[in-house]
Motif scaffolding. Structure first.
Motif, short mmCIF file in Angstrom:
data_model
loop_
_atom_site.label_atom_id
_atom_site.label_comp_id
_atom_site.label_asym_id
_atom_site.label_seq_id
_atom_site.Cartn_x
_atom_site.Cartn_y
_atom_site.Cartn_z
N TRP A 137 -6.58 -10.20 8.14
CA TRP A 137 -5.37 -10.38 7.34
C TRP A 137 -4.59 -11.61 7.81
O TRP A 137 -3.91 -12.26 7.02
N LYS A 165 -1.33 -4.70 0.34
CA LYS A 165 -1.57 -5.48 1.56
C LYS A 165 -1.77 -6.97 1.26
O LYS A 165 -1.65 -7.79 2.17
N PHE A 166 -2.07 -7.31 0.02
CA PHE A 166 -2.23 -8.71 -0.34
C PHE A 166 -0.89 -9.44 -0.39
O PHE A 166 -0.84 -10.67 -0.46
N LYS A 190 -4.80 -1.61 -1.04
CA LYS A 190 -5.23 -2.97 -0.70
C LYS A 190 -4.41 -4.00 -1.46
O LYS A 190 -4.10 -5.07 -0.92
N TYR A 200 1.90 -8.43 5.86
CA TYR A 200 1.30 -8.86 7.14
C TYR A 200 2.40 -9.08 8.18
O TYR A 200 2.27 -8.66 9.34
N PRO A 254 -7.21 3.82 -2.46
CA PRO A 254 -7.57 2.66 -1.62
C PRO A 254 -7.39 1.30 -2.30
O PRO A 254 -7.00 0.34 -1.67
N VAL A 255 -7.68 1.23 -3.61
CA VAL A 255 -7.54 -0.04 -4.34
C VAL A 255 -6.07 -0.46 -4.41
O VAL A 255 -5.72 -1.61 -4.14
N TYR A 258 -6.21 -14.54 6.11
CA TYR A 258 -5.78 -14.55 4.70
C TYR A 258 -4.37 -15.10 4.58
O TYR A 258 -4.09 -15.94 3.72
N ASN A 276 -3.04 6.73 0.74
CA ASN A 276 -4.39 6.86 1.29
C ASN A 276 -5.42 7.30 0.26
O ASN A 276 -6.59 6.96 0.34
N HIS A 322 -5.68 -7.25 13.55
CA HIS A 322 -5.63 -7.53 12.11
C HIS A 322 -5.96 -9.00 11.84
O HIS A 322 -5.31 -9.65 11.02
#
Length: 271
Positions: free
Chosen positions: A241, A214-215, A211, A220, A207-208, A244, A204, A238
């Protein structure tokens, strides 16, 4: 126009040969463990042992508490079930042409169906583990709800994403056999990068980095399984996502189709 025709040619072939694909997939699943005393039981033993080892190491050995407010064993099982499917589909699909090389050399045989045969074969085992995960969750009080039906959607996501990848890997591995070892390493690292055995909320403060994790398309899918089984959250939450994921999957599938069709004429010569 020619490239566009090639892109749609593969899905059409798969649809027209759907009965043959399903028949070959069932046969592949049955014969994989033919000759052993326990037969197809081995398809379930190894993943279950793996789950038990991870559970023992983290829950008993390292005394891991809850993960994302869920009991660790449920967090682990709900995440690792789709990963097992992806892993089996990718490994099997990648080696499909090598394993069925005698069919590749037959001019009249539609070899483009072979990668899909392996992915469907992996799906049979996956169905068992989804049921296994639901039983474990129910024992902890997380009984199936209307949200559980989303597992069908997320299983389909895993299926299509795996299929898109194996059309690339199955074509390339014919000419570059080392790809099998590379994929094995990627899968070993990927299970930690998804993440499956640790809570992403631990990042947390970054953040970068969060993320970037999450890519990973499998994030997902894995988070979707957890939302369906434990979180009771609709997939629409979501939706960004989801867009994406499908855009990336479609791009990979188109790329895989073009690569497979381009290299297809040379398969028989190399094998």
């Amino acid at each position: 126009m020619t490239k566009l025709k090639k892109i749609f040619e593969l899905p059409v072939e798969l649809y027209h040969n759907r009965q043959l694909i399903f028949s070959l997939a069932k046969n592949d699943f049955k014969t994989k463990y033919a000759g052993s005393y326990l037969g197809i039981v081995w398809a379930f033993v190894q993943p279950i042992v793996t789950i038990l080892v991870y559970w023992f190491v983290f829950s008993v050995g390292l005394r891991a508490g809850n993960a994302d407010d869920y009991p660790f064993v449920l967090y682990l099982v709900s995440g690792i079930v789709p990963w097992f499917f992806f892993q089996d589909a990718l490994n099997g699909g990648t080696n499909a042409l090598l394993e069925y090389n005698y069919l590749v050399k037959k001019v009249v045989f539609k070899i483009s169906i072979l990668p899909m045969v392996k992915v469907i074969s992996a799906m049979f085992v996956h169905c068992f583990f989804v049921a296994f995960a639901l039983i474990i969750s129910s024992c902890y009080g997380y009984t199936p709800t209307i949200h559980t039906i989303q597992l069908i959607y997320y299983s389909f996501c895993t299926f299509v994403f795996s299929l898109a990848l194996v059309y690339i890997t199955s074509a390339v591995v014919v000419f570059f056999r080392d790809l099998t070892q590379i994929i094995s390493i990627i899968l070993q690292v990927g299970i930690w990068m998804t993440p499956i055995m640790w809570d992403l909320n631990m990042l947390n403060g970054y953040p970068v980095l969060m993320k970037l994790f999450k890519f990973n398309p499998m994030y997902y899918i894995v988070s979707g399984y957890r939302d369906s089984m434990l979180g009771r959250t609709w997939l629409t939450v979501h939706w960004k996502w989801g867009i994406y994921f499908w855009c990336l999957t479609i791009i990979i599938f188109i790329l895989g189709t073009l690569i497979f069709k381009r290299l297809k004429p040379h398969f028989a010569d190399v094998l």
